[in-house]
Design a protein around this motif. Sequence first.
Motif, PDB file in Angstrom:
ATOM      1  N   ILE A 183      -3.849  -3.012   1.517  1.00  0.00           N
ATOM      2  CA  ILE A 183      -4.467  -2.976   2.847  1.00  0.00           C
ATOM      3  C   ILE A 183      -5.851  -3.633   2.823  1.00  0.00           C
ATOM      4  O   ILE A 183      -6.246  -4.309   3.772  1.00  0.00           O
ATOM      5  N   TYR A 194      -1.563   3.698  11.832  1.00  0.00           N
ATOM      6  CA  TYR A 194      -0.605   3.612  10.738  1.00  0.00           C
ATOM      7  C   TYR A 194      -1.138   4.388   9.547  1.00  0.00           C
ATOM      8  O   TYR A 194      -2.343   4.668   9.450  1.00  0.00           O
ATOM      9  N   ASP A 195      -0.226   4.710   8.667  1.00  0.00           N
ATOM     10  CA  ASP A 195      -0.559   5.542   7.525  1.00  0.00           C
ATOM     11  C   ASP A 195      -1.222   4.693   6.445  1.00  0.00           C
ATOM     12  O   ASP A 195      -0.605   3.773   5.910  1.00  0.00           O
ATOM     13  N   LYS A 196      -2.485   4.987   6.144  1.00  0.00           N
ATOM     14  CA  LYS A 196      -3.201   4.163   5.166  1.00  0.00           C
ATOM     15  C   LYS A 196      -3.169   4.800   3.772  1.00  0.00           C
ATOM     16  O   LYS A 196      -3.735   4.265   2.829  1.00  0.00           O
ATOM     17  N   GLY A 199      -2.421   2.863   0.628  1.00  0.00           N
ATOM     18  CA  GLY A 199      -3.255   1.685   0.361  1.00  0.00           C
ATOM     19  C   GLY A 199      -2.474   0.384   0.447  1.00  0.00           C
ATOM     20  O   GLY A 199      -2.985  -0.680   0.121  1.00  0.00           O
ATOM     21  N   MET A 201       0.724  -2.073   2.601  1.00  0.00           N
ATOM     22  CA  MET A 201       1.483  -2.280   3.832  1.00  0.00           C
ATOM     23  C   MET A 201       2.502  -3.392   3.612  1.00  0.00           C
ATOM     24  O   MET A 201       2.233  -4.341   2.874  1.00  0.00           O
TER      25      MET A 201
END
Length: 466
Positions: A183, A194-196, A199, A201
């Motif tokens: 990310i 969005y789900d970080k 770390g 994507m």
Amino acid sequence: MSVDLGGTNFRVCSVHLNGDSTFNLTYNKVAIPRELMLAKTSKELFGFLAKQIELFLKEHHEEHFEAHQRRRKSAKPGEDYETEDIFQLGFTFSFPVQQLGINKGNLIRWTKGFDIPDAIGKDVCALLQQEIDLLHLPVKVAALVNDTVGTLMARSYAAPGKTSTLIGAIFGTGTNGAYVEKITNLQKPVDGQYDKSTGEMVINSEWGSFDNQLNVLPNTPYDKKLDEDSVNPGIQIFEKRVSGMFLGEITRLAVLDLYEKPSLSLFKDVSSSTNNGKAATRVGEGSGLFQQWGLDSSLMSIAAADTTPELSTLRKELESQLQIRSATVEEARAFKDISYAVGRRSARLSAVALGSIVMQSGRLKETKGEPVDIGADGSLVEHYPSFRDMIYEAFNKIDGIGAEGTERIRIGIAKDGSGVGAALIALVAANMEKRGTLDELAALKNKATQKLAGAIPSVGESTTLV
Ligand code: BGC
């Protein structure tokens, strides 16, 4: 469940995951009628897709389908029959979309011979759901997935060993790749939530549109002609040099050019030079050689696979597929060489796309010794002889990869990957939704407990609870 709208076929699948990196798959496949690819309204195409889902359910999940229909008919007003036993559907939609949520995305443009202007800018999940609902099917479009992302998921599930897969790639009717990016490396702002936490994507690169400006890509007269006569001139320029839909056409244009050269006698009757100096042709008038898209890319695979000295299989196919009669060995060899050059260029360009992502990921440097895993699917990698080997050969020549790097890159075929991957994503999406609901309930319960706790009087006090 999943459905897959690719470039040539529409597939409906149901997948049973055995939980041990194996799965059972049931699917139906139909060719998408050409008139639907160019339909006036999106309803015509999406109505057809929903109908195929209905046929699949009736054929393979009859009990489930009938039970749902019975519940619907006997449901009392307000009764929630609709959410019971619903199939969560992963929708593999293999065209560029602006994805706005797990099951929401607007079509940016069509590719691969599709052209239905009415659909551009619309949410393709909503278009499909509308048609599913009109047929009262127990199906919810739970996730929108590009085929490359599905392939990445499927390969991650099925790949040997612990190494996580880096790229999902398609070399079929169209071409594209999706990969896992950090990310912190993202330079483009990403809208929405969005789900970080991981770390990372998944990025759908849409490399088919790489270098539409033609700064670096090769551009022969045949590439130019193909592009000018396509439904989408000026776009998908990389794809038009790499993917199966176009390779046959490039080969056709090159062979036709040689055929038309008076100085050459390719596929002409040389012995009739007495015939006013004009050689008689041995190619039937209705031959695909004279028609756009008239040479199917599968003929290139046949040409590459025929290694007999007489090229007898290829010569037979030239006759049956293209009405090229009594081709000599030399003529068949000329055809084979042209076709090979087009196929090899495609493989080498594919290596550039894959190689650049491998290098960008840093995995060759970061994870010493471990393989860099790639899942690939599509008719070219599956059926064109040595396509993968030609990619490896080209990796060798790339600065930054070389022989040592090539040794570590592993391209695995993820057959039917996108169907399985989309079903996996639908499952995850459904679980997330369930978890979301549970989280919400838990939050509500907490709030209520706190309120109650605040409201319950201490010893000796009194209060009124409302
Ligand atoms: C589409 C991609 C797709 C690829 C392979 C391309 O034409 O733009 O979204 O992944 O074909 O099917």
